[in-house]
Motif scaffolding. Structure first.
Motif, short mmCIF file in Angstrom:
data_model
loop_
_atom_site.label_atom_id
_atom_site.label_comp_id
_atom_site.label_asym_id
_atom_site.label_seq_id
_atom_site.Cartn_x
_atom_site.Cartn_y
_atom_site.Cartn_z
N GLY A 86 0.79 -1.22 0.00
CA GLY A 86 0.00 0.00 0.00
C GLY A 86 0.83 1.28 0.00
N PRO A 87 1.71 1.44 1.00
CA PRO A 87 2.47 2.70 1.05
C PRO A 87 3.40 2.88 -0.14
N VAL A 88 3.88 1.79 -0.71
CA VAL A 88 4.77 1.90 -1.88
C VAL A 88 3.99 2.44 -3.07
N VAL A 89 2.80 1.89 -3.29
CA VAL A 89 1.98 2.34 -4.43
C VAL A 89 1.51 3.77 -4.20
N MET A 90 1.08 4.09 -2.97
CA MET A 90 0.55 5.43 -2.69
C MET A 90 1.63 6.51 -2.79
N MET A 91 2.80 6.25 -2.20
CA MET A 91 3.85 7.28 -2.24
C MET A 91 4.39 7.44 -3.66
N HIS A 92 4.40 6.35 -4.42
CA HIS A 92 4.81 6.47 -5.82
C HIS A 92 3.77 7.28 -6.60
N ALA A 93 2.49 7.05 -6.29
CA ALA A 93 1.43 7.85 -6.93
C ALA A 93 1.63 9.33 -6.61
N SER A 102 1.87 20.61 -9.75
CA SER A 102 2.58 21.88 -9.69
C SER A 102 2.20 22.78 -10.85
N GLU A 103 1.95 22.18 -11.99
CA GLU A 103 1.57 22.96 -13.17
C GLU A 103 0.09 23.30 -13.20
N THR A 104 -0.75 22.33 -12.84
CA THR A 104 -2.19 22.53 -13.03
C THR A 104 -2.90 22.99 -11.76
N GLY A 105 -2.25 22.90 -10.60
CA GLY A 105 -2.86 23.33 -9.34
C GLY A 105 -3.55 22.22 -8.59
N ILE A 106 -4.00 21.17 -9.31
CA ILE A 106 -4.70 20.06 -8.65
C ILE A 106 -4.53 18.81 -9.52
N ALA A 107 -4.36 17.66 -8.88
CA ALA A 107 -4.25 16.40 -9.62
C ALA A 107 -4.76 15.27 -8.74
N ILE A 108 -5.13 14.17 -9.37
CA ILE A 108 -5.73 13.06 -8.65
C ILE A 108 -5.12 11.73 -9.10
N ALA A 109 -4.94 10.82 -8.15
CA ALA A 109 -4.56 9.45 -8.48
C ALA A 109 -5.63 8.52 -7.93
N ALA A 110 -6.09 7.59 -8.75
CA ALA A 110 -7.10 6.60 -8.35
C ALA A 110 -6.45 5.23 -8.44
N ILE A 135 -5.53 15.09 0.14
CA ILE A 135 -6.78 14.45 0.57
C ILE A 135 -6.69 12.99 0.14
N VAL A 136 -6.83 12.08 1.11
CA VAL A 136 -6.66 10.64 0.85
C VAL A 136 -7.91 9.91 1.33
N MET A 137 -8.39 8.97 0.54
CA MET A 137 -9.56 8.17 0.93
C MET A 137 -9.29 6.72 0.58
N SER A 138 -9.84 5.82 1.39
CA SER A 138 -9.75 4.39 1.10
C SER A 138 -11.07 3.72 1.38
N THR A 139 -11.28 2.59 0.75
CA THR A 139 -12.42 1.76 1.10
C THR A 139 -11.90 0.48 1.76
N SER A 140 -12.81 -0.39 2.16
CA SER A 140 -12.40 -1.61 2.88
C SER A 140 -13.48 -2.67 2.75
N LYS A 261 -10.06 -3.50 -2.74
CA LYS A 261 -10.60 -2.18 -2.38
C LYS A 261 -9.87 -1.13 -3.23
N GLY A 262 -10.24 0.15 -3.02
CA GLY A 262 -9.61 1.21 -3.78
C GLY A 262 -9.15 2.35 -2.89
N ASP A 263 -8.36 3.25 -3.49
CA ASP A 263 -7.78 4.37 -2.75
C ASP A 263 -7.68 5.57 -3.69
N LEU A 264 -7.88 6.74 -3.12
CA LEU A 264 -7.77 7.98 -3.89
C LEU A 264 -6.78 8.93 -3.22
N LEU A 265 -6.08 9.68 -4.05
CA LEU A 265 -5.23 10.76 -3.55
C LEU A 265 -5.49 12.00 -4.40
N ILE A 266 -5.86 13.09 -3.76
CA ILE A 266 -5.98 14.39 -4.45
C ILE A 266 -4.92 15.31 -3.86
#
Lengths: 334, 334
Positions: A86-93, A102-110, A135-140, A261-266
């Motif tokens: 989990g932390p490897v995939v999330m921190m890489h995301a 940095s360029e667009t002001g906002i980005a998301i990884a699903a 902002i980070v969210m997960s399901t379970s 399950k899934g995870d989001l990072l904004i």
């Protein structure tokens, strides 16, 4: 017996590396678990390690992959976690979407198909410490019943929000259940009853028996509102990550199934905003110094307690349950 | 007396136009207020109109402007609302960031100096009906005390989340206070006591007297978690919009000050995600049909009740409090 954080860290890294994790990935996964221990959140600490080691052994977790990332559009990264940690995939995301943000002001990884993310505060705080809003969210697995319902149909669906301030970053991390299954397990181990508004039994009746609760469902926090928030997270994550919905989710509490399950990072660039990090810090201090309903319990800001506990544990060491420590040491000796 | 929605709509539009609102802007503002009435949310309905009319007369609201928008980066729009009507500035923000979001997958608008947004579900639903995920947040005057505190230091800080499904869109809209000040006002009008966990009085003691609560502070919903969420919204909005923090906010409940709270809109392209709108709808139906703790009260999805009430009110008409109706009719005749 109290152990030094560094001793436990080396132990965790060695056990992870022995099961195929690359040194960097083992270090990151161990750091996440240690941070949870240091902050007094044992439910997300080393008690998760034996299961994770078993998952690595069985091929349900892959200690080398970062997952495969696909840009669905300029600022929308989709990641197949490929059974990565989990932390490897999330921190890489996070590192992958950061330059775009940095360029667009906002980005998301699903993210789908990654293993358990653990304590989400870890990621929200990492973002906030580098000047970003995270902002980070997960399901379970299905563990929580709907408001007014009796069956476990929602995940515990945590959300974490990190916001930079000129003082400590603000870090919120909450599950949308009234309590964690870890805490109910802990009551069961101690033979202690649980409050009657925490859970229902398998028949849907409120129960104070923690063992009955384990085969039932946990209540959402905050009644209809907390249920609504947990449900929104359930849908948001599934809609964007393409992960499964709670009744079909497995693999964060067992060593039989892949984690679906899934995870989001904004990430949002705080520097694009007009706010003032100093005025946020001053406002938080104003809250801390405001009159408390119980003079012995000052008003707290989310994260204050964890920071205090962390400082204490860095010095005093970490006390693991004896059985957990013994099983980890036995694995090390094996 | 029940009035037809169309009669009330024409009334509201005429009153707004008479105070300088352009026809399109008057129509949009009236539609927002009518939608709240139709959904049985009178606290966000026409009872807000007299204050808004007064604000237009005094120049605290400008019925013609959309605000001035500045792109801080590719997907980050900053808007000075220039005292514009809340729904006018917000819907214009949505239309402005929508094409960017289509390209980048996610975009954000941060708004300051706009008037009251009203019911946030309106915007979240508008997004979801056009296939987008919409997340909307607002701040407000200080009305809510911190968990464990006694002073009103946070706004009611609502959040709305709209998510498309193949059936009705999912629309969550919740304030992070346990109850709205409107509901406390309503108890005061009726001379009814309030539950003891809703609010504290000016001295910080729990009270069942709604009038004492009005000079005190409302509790956050869901204890420490709801407080944390409300605080995160407080900081997020201020950090990005550059709006004021609750203790310094005015202008959504008075006709003396300009409105200096802030508002955020995040749009995410659901089509960039991997989810399946049909499986979301099936899951929501599964929840609705799941066993309820009270067989007379089936499990509900946020928005179900509002939709039912809306259909009933479309046919039966809207019952306004007599004094409100009379004051609106008097303004029309003037």
């Amino acid at each position: 017996m109290r152990m030094s954080p560094e001793r436990l860290r080396r132990l965790a890294i060695a056990l992870l590396e022995a099961r195929g994790a690359s040194p960097a990935n083992a270090h990151l996964q161990a750091d996440l678990l240690l941070e949870a221990e240091l902050r007094g959140l044992p439910s997300h600490g080393l008690q998760r390690l034996p299961l994770l080691l078993s998952r690595l052994e069985k091929g349900l977790a892959d200690g080398r992959t970062y997952g495969t990332a696909t840009w669905r559009s300029r600022s929308f990264l989709s990641i197949d976690g490929e059974r990565g940690l989990g932390p490897v995939v999330m921190m890489h995301a996070m590192e992958t979407i950061r330059p775009v943000m940095s360029e667009t002001g906002i980005a998301i990884a699903a993210i789908r198909n990654a293993n358990h993310m653990g304590m989400l505060a870890y990621y929200a705080e990492a973002a906030a410490r580098s000047g970003l809003i995270g902002i980070v969210m997960s399901t379970s697995e299905a563990l929580v019943h709907p408001f007014g319902g009796t069956r476990a149909l929602l995940g515990t669906n945590p959300v974490a929000i990190g916001i930079p301030s000129s003082d400590h970053p603000f870090v919120l991390d909450l599950a949308t259940s009234v309590v964690s299954m870890g805490k109910i397990n802990n009551h069961a181990m101690r033979g202690a009853p649980i409050p009657s508004d925490w859970a229902v039994d398998a028949k849907g009746s409120p129960t104070t028996d923690p063992n009955a609760a384990k085969s039932g469902a946990i209540a959402p926090f905050g009644g209809a509102k907390g249920y609504g928030l947990g449900l929104a997270i359930e849908l948001l994550v599934a809609a964007l990550a393409g992960s499964d919905l709670a009744p079909d989710v497995h693999g964060t509490l067992d060593d039989i199934h892949a984690a679906n399950k899934g995870d989001l990072l904004i990430l949002i660039n705080a520097a694009s905003g007009h706010g003032n990090a100093r005025s946020l810090a001053a406002y938080l201090d104003h809250l801390r110094r405001s009159p408390a309903s119980d003079p012995g319990k000052p008003v707290a800001i989310p994260g204050d307690g964890a920071r205090r506990r962390r400082i204490a544990a860095e010095n005093a060491g970490i006390e693991l349950p004896q059985t957990l420590l013994e099983s980890l040491l036995a694995l090390e000796a094996a």
